[in-house]
Design a protein around this motif. Structure first.
Motif, PDB file in Angstrom:
ATOM      1  N   GLU A  96      -7.776 -12.388 -35.534  1.00 32.83           N
ATOM      2  CA  GLU A  96      -7.891 -12.860 -34.228  1.00 32.83           C
ATOM      3  C   GLU A  96      -8.635 -12.216 -33.163  1.00 32.83           C
ATOM      4  OE1 GLU A  96      -3.663 -12.579 -33.599  1.00 32.83           O
ATOM      5  OE2 GLU A  96      -3.071 -14.714 -34.581  1.00 32.83           O
ATOM      6  N   GLY A  97      -9.422 -11.308 -33.882  1.00 35.23           N
ATOM      7  CA  GLY A  97     -10.224 -10.368 -33.298  1.00 35.23           C
ATOM      8  C   GLY A  97     -11.493 -11.034 -32.549  1.00 35.23           C
ATOM      9  N   PRO A  98     -12.515  -9.955 -32.094  1.00 29.06           N
ATOM     10  CA  PRO A  98     -13.770 -10.743 -31.735  1.00 29.06           C
ATOM     11  C   PRO A  98     -14.752 -11.596 -32.427  1.00 29.06           C
ATOM     12  CG  PRO A  98     -13.496  -8.347 -31.270  1.00 29.06           C
ATOM     13  CD  PRO A  98     -12.294  -8.447 -32.143  1.00 29.06           C
ATOM     14  N   PHE A  99     -14.485 -11.358 -33.685  1.00 28.31           N
ATOM     15  CA  PHE A  99     -15.273 -12.290 -34.555  1.00 28.31           C
ATOM     16  C   PHE A  99     -14.903 -13.632 -34.546  1.00 28.31           C
ATOM     17  CE2 PHE A  99     -15.814 -14.621 -38.471  1.00 28.31           C
ATOM     18  CZ  PHE A  99     -17.211 -14.471 -38.645  1.00 28.31           C
ATOM     19  N   MET A 100     -13.707 -13.804 -34.803  1.00 25.92           N
ATOM     20  CA  MET A 100     -13.226 -15.154 -34.683  1.00 25.92           C
ATOM     21  C   MET A 100     -12.942 -15.661 -33.473  1.00 25.92           C
ATOM     22  SD  MET A 100     -11.790 -17.769 -36.808  1.00 25.92           S
ATOM     23  CE  MET A 100     -10.989 -16.965 -37.888  1.00 25.92           C
ATOM     24  N   THR A 101     -12.724 -15.022 -32.331  1.00 24.56           N
ATOM     25  CA  THR A 101     -13.034 -15.673 -30.976  1.00 24.56           C
ATOM     26  C   THR A 101     -14.436 -16.323 -30.814  1.00 24.56           C
ATOM     27  OG1 THR A 101     -11.316 -14.126 -30.235  1.00 24.56           O
ATOM     28  CG2 THR A 101     -12.773 -15.008 -28.599  1.00 24.56           C
ATOM     29  N   GLU A 102     -15.362 -15.462 -31.020  1.00 24.29           N
ATOM     30  CA  GLU A 102     -16.912 -15.679 -30.762  1.00 24.29           C
ATOM     31  C   GLU A 102     -17.240 -16.889 -31.659  1.00 24.29           C
ATOM     32  OE1 GLU A 102     -21.419 -13.860 -30.856  1.00 24.29           O
ATOM     33  OE2 GLU A 102     -19.664 -12.500 -31.219  1.00 24.29           O
ATOM     34  N   PHE A 103     -16.567 -16.985 -33.093  1.00 30.16           N
ATOM     35  CA  PHE A 103     -17.258 -17.990 -33.798  1.00 30.16           C
ATOM     36  C   PHE A 103     -16.422 -19.166 -33.343  1.00 30.16           C
ATOM     37  CE2 PHE A 103     -16.250 -20.687 -37.604  1.00 30.16           C
ATOM     38  CZ  PHE A 103     -17.521 -20.825 -38.105  1.00 30.16           C
ATOM     39  N   VAL A 104     -15.406 -19.350 -32.942  1.00 33.68           N
ATOM     40  CA  VAL A 104     -14.691 -20.527 -32.446  1.00 33.68           C
ATOM     41  C   VAL A 104     -15.356 -20.994 -31.251  1.00 33.68           C
ATOM     42  CG1 VAL A 104     -12.470 -21.444 -31.485  1.00 33.68           C
ATOM     43  CG2 VAL A 104     -12.409 -20.017 -33.526  1.00 33.68           C
ATOM     44  N   ASN A 105     -15.673 -20.033 -30.190  1.00 37.22           N
ATOM     45  CA  ASN A 105     -16.282 -20.654 -28.833  1.00 37.22           C
ATOM     46  C   ASN A 105     -17.831 -20.928 -29.384  1.00 37.22           C
ATOM     47  OD1 ASN A 105     -14.207 -19.681 -27.406  1.00 37.22           O
ATOM     48  ND2 ASN A 105     -15.173 -17.714 -27.066  1.00 37.22           N
ATOM     49  N   ARG A 106     -18.271 -20.645 -30.306  1.00 35.05           N
ATOM     50  CA  ARG A 106     -20.034 -20.987 -30.600  1.00 35.05           C
ATOM     51  C   ARG A 106     -19.790 -22.268 -31.339  1.00 35.05           C
ATOM     52  NH1 ARG A 106     -24.100 -17.660 -30.185  1.00 35.05           N
ATOM     53  NH2 ARG A 106     -23.589 -15.377 -29.295  1.00 35.05           N
ATOM     54  N   THR A 107     -18.769 -22.497 -32.097  1.00 32.76           N
ATOM     55  CA  THR A 107     -18.816 -23.884 -33.071  1.00 32.76           C
ATOM     56  C   THR A 107     -17.570 -24.847 -33.002  1.00 32.76           C
ATOM     57  OG1 THR A 107     -17.068 -22.653 -34.636  1.00 32.76           O
ATOM     58  CG2 THR A 107     -19.455 -22.315 -35.071  1.00 32.76           C
ATOM     59  N   LYS A 108     -17.213 -24.948 -31.617  1.00 35.94           N
ATOM     60  CA  LYS A 108     -16.015 -25.640 -31.419  1.00 35.94           C
ATOM     61  C   LYS A 108     -16.342 -27.218 -31.339  1.00 35.94           C
ATOM     62  CE  LYS A 108     -16.334 -24.734 -26.351  1.00 35.94           C
ATOM     63  NZ  LYS A 108     -15.566 -23.983 -25.241  1.00 35.94           N
ATOM     64  N   HIS A 109     -17.541 -27.510 -31.284  1.00 34.44           N
ATOM     65  CA  HIS A 109     -17.952 -28.947 -31.121  1.00 34.44           C
ATOM     66  C   HIS A 109     -18.416 -29.319 -32.400  1.00 34.44           C
ATOM     67  CE1 HIS A 109     -17.275 -29.115 -27.097  1.00 34.44           C
ATOM     68  NE2 HIS A 109     -18.295 -28.071 -26.834  1.00 34.44           N
ATOM     69  N   THR A 110     -18.556 -28.429 -33.663  1.00 31.41           N
ATOM     70  CA  THR A 110     -19.104 -28.751 -34.874  1.00 31.41           C
ATOM     71  C   THR A 110     -18.161 -28.601 -35.866  1.00 31.41           C
ATOM     72  OG1 THR A 110     -20.220 -26.629 -34.878  1.00 31.41           O
ATOM     73  CG2 THR A 110     -21.474 -28.374 -34.276  1.00 31.41           C
ATOM     74  N   VAL A 111     -17.319 -27.392 -35.948  1.00 35.57           N
ATOM     75  CA  VAL A 111     -16.283 -27.158 -37.000  1.00 35.57           C
ATOM     76  C   VAL A 111     -15.205 -27.903 -36.957  1.00 35.57           C
ATOM     77  CG1 VAL A 111     -15.148 -25.248 -37.931  1.00 35.57           C
ATOM     78  CG2 VAL A 111     -17.425 -24.881 -37.606  1.00 35.57           C
ATOM     79  N   GLN A 112     -14.607 -28.707 -37.811  1.00 32.28           N
ATOM     80  CA  GLN A 112     -13.324 -29.260 -37.706  1.00 32.28           C
ATOM     81  C   GLN A 112     -11.958 -28.875 -38.203  1.00 32.28           C
ATOM     82  OE1 GLN A 112     -16.359 -30.788 -38.903  1.00 32.28           O
ATOM     83  NE2 GLN A 112     -16.729 -31.698 -36.783  1.00 32.28           N
ATOM     84  N   ALA A 113     -12.125 -27.764 -38.708  1.00 34.40           N
ATOM     85  CA  ALA A 113     -11.016 -26.844 -39.428  1.00 34.40           C
ATOM     86  C   ALA A 113     -11.388 -25.355 -39.693  1.00 34.40           C
ATOM     87  CB  ALA A 113     -10.537 -27.416 -40.642  1.00 34.40           C
ATOM     88  N   LEU A 114     -10.414 -24.467 -39.422  1.00 31.19           N
ATOM     89  CA  LEU A 114     -10.790 -23.129 -39.507  1.00 31.19           C
ATOM     90  C   LEU A 114     -10.347 -22.540 -40.960  1.00 31.19           C
ATOM     91  CD1 LEU A 114      -9.915 -21.524 -36.202  1.00 31.19           C
ATOM     92  CD2 LEU A 114     -12.322 -21.956 -37.106  1.00 31.19           C
ATOM     93  N   THR A 115     -11.053 -22.046 -41.584  1.00 33.43           N
ATOM     94  CA  THR A 115     -10.481 -21.888 -42.858  1.00 33.43           C
ATOM     95  C   THR A 115     -10.585 -20.311 -43.096  1.00 33.43           C
ATOM     96  OG1 THR A 115     -12.786 -21.881 -43.822  1.00 33.43           O
ATOM     97  CG2 THR A 115     -11.278 -23.854 -43.959  1.00 33.43           C
ATOM     98  N   TRP A 116      -9.751 -19.580 -43.818  1.00 35.06           N
ATOM     99  CA  TRP A 116      -9.787 -18.200 -44.222  1.00 35.06           C
ATOM    100  C   TRP A 116      -8.646 -18.108 -45.496  1.00 35.06           C
ATOM    101  CZ3 TRP A 116      -6.395 -20.395 -40.566  1.00 35.06           C
ATOM    102  CH2 TRP A 116      -5.206 -20.423 -40.654  1.00 35.06           C
ATOM    103  N   HIS A 117      -8.870 -16.856 -46.346  1.00 38.59           N
ATOM    104  CA  HIS A 117      -8.303 -16.815 -47.770  1.00 38.59           C
ATOM    105  C   HIS A 117      -6.915 -15.861 -47.434  1.00 38.59           C
ATOM    106  CE1 HIS A 117     -12.828 -16.815 -49.221  1.00 38.59           C
ATOM    107  NE2 HIS A 117     -12.319 -18.018 -48.717  1.00 38.59           N
ATOM    108  N   SER A 118      -6.033 -16.451 -48.191  1.00 38.42           N
ATOM    109  CA  SER A 118      -4.590 -15.703 -48.206  1.00 38.42           C
ATOM    110  C   SER A 118      -4.276 -15.456 -49.506  1.00 38.42           C
ATOM    111  CB  SER A 118      -3.690 -16.556 -47.328  1.00 38.42           C
ATOM    112  OG  SER A 118      -2.315 -16.063 -47.267  1.00 38.42           O
TER     113      SER A 118
END
Length: 304
Positions: A244-266
């Motif tokens: 939830e830090g700077p990386f994810m915030t910046e990535f979401v802001n830059r790709t909110k019109h192209t990425v349809q789902a956020l993915t991460w590994h758990s």
């Protein structure tokens, strides 16, 4: 994620299985590479390599990967088909080392070494311990047929590091030829989504801006190759853990019109080699001994 953004829905259910690229020598019982499980053990995986491969008892990843799994095995076909619409995630740690086999005339835009179809090779300096790797057109044909036979869909992890050793910009030429092969074969309906890279931020030092730029180019590439006839979603950023830090915030802001789902590994159940080990915890000062998997399940069931 912005709460005012609309959330896309799935098809009512989502059951996913992972297939990985790991060579058959990975995790052999007498090998020394059992200490790198933080890299990415999220999938089924194996692949042929120049290393000596032992039997399945010693090497549990033998004949279990994207490149070596027996996709024509009737029992495997029936098992996957029984899920009634399984999603197969093809990717993992070595996805960003894999090139896609091209026809000879497709080598003009890249040097031969960048698109050479070579097997995985042990490399202690490489992420995951291997370099090279190739998906042949014949193997893609087999994977596509397996998806058809089992009524499954594919989430495919695109190599997000192609050409990056020559600069900070992704070279999309090899990916374009791969997508053109998918288009020409009529396999596009099998794709549920594409992912750009695998844990690029965590282990490849790729910034949010760089990964977002690659995602934008992949988005443009998909629209160019398939025109308006096919819509293939792009998912990402496929990081090692939710951030939830700077990386994810910046990535979401830059790709909110192209990425349809956020993915991460758990990995709530941990790596399987820990199954016989015990974890000591003391909730409420009452000493209790749990296995890692028992403790993970308790955490998953917590109301918060």
């Amino acid at each position: 994620v912005a709460q005012d953004m609309g959330a896309s829905g799935d098809r009512g259910s989502f059951v996913c299985a992972g297939m990985d690229w790991w060579p058959a020598s990975k995790k052999c019982n007498n090998s020394d590479d059992d200490d790198d499980d933080d890299v990415d053990d999220d999938s089924i995986g194996s692949n042929q390599t120049n290393a000596t491969v032992q039997d399945d008892a010693d090497c549990p990843w033998n004949s279990a990967s994207i490149l070596t799994a027996p996709l024509d095995n009737p029992k495997l076909v029936q098992l996957v088909k029984a899920f009634g619409g399984l999603t197969l995630r093809l990717g993992g740690t070595l996805a960003d080392s894999v090139v896609y086999q091209e026809q000879p005339q497709q080598h003009e835009e890249q040097s031969a070494d960048e698109t050479a179809c070579l097997p995985f090779e042990s490399n202690a300096d490489a992420v995951g311990g291997y370099s090279h790797g190739c998906l042949t057109q014949q193997r893609w044909s087999e994977l596509a047929q397996f998806a058809r036979d089992t009524q499954s869909h594919i989430v495919f992890g695109i190599n997000g590091l192609q050409g990056m050793r020559h600069g900070a910009v992704w070279n999309s030429s090899n990916a374009r030829h791969f997508l053109e092969t998918i288009r020409d074969r009529g396999d596009a309906p099998l794709l549920r989504a594409l992912e750009f890279g695998n844990e690029l931020f965590d282990f490849r030092n790729v910034t949010a801006a760089q990964q977002a730029a690659g995602v934008e180019e992949l988005h443009t590439l998909v629209r160019t190759v398939f025109s308006n006839n096919v819509s293939i979603p792009i998912w990402g950023p496929d990081v090692a853990r939710w951030k939830e830090g700077p990386f994810m915030t910046e990535f979401v802001n830059r790709t909110k019109h192209t990425v349809q789902a956020l993915t991460w590994h758990s990995y709530p159940l941990g790596p399987n080699y820990q199954s016989d080990k015990k974890l000591h915890v003391s909730p409420e000062n009452n000493a209790t001994v749990y296995s890692p998997k028992e403790w993970a399940l308790l955490q998953m069931m917590r109301p918060d």
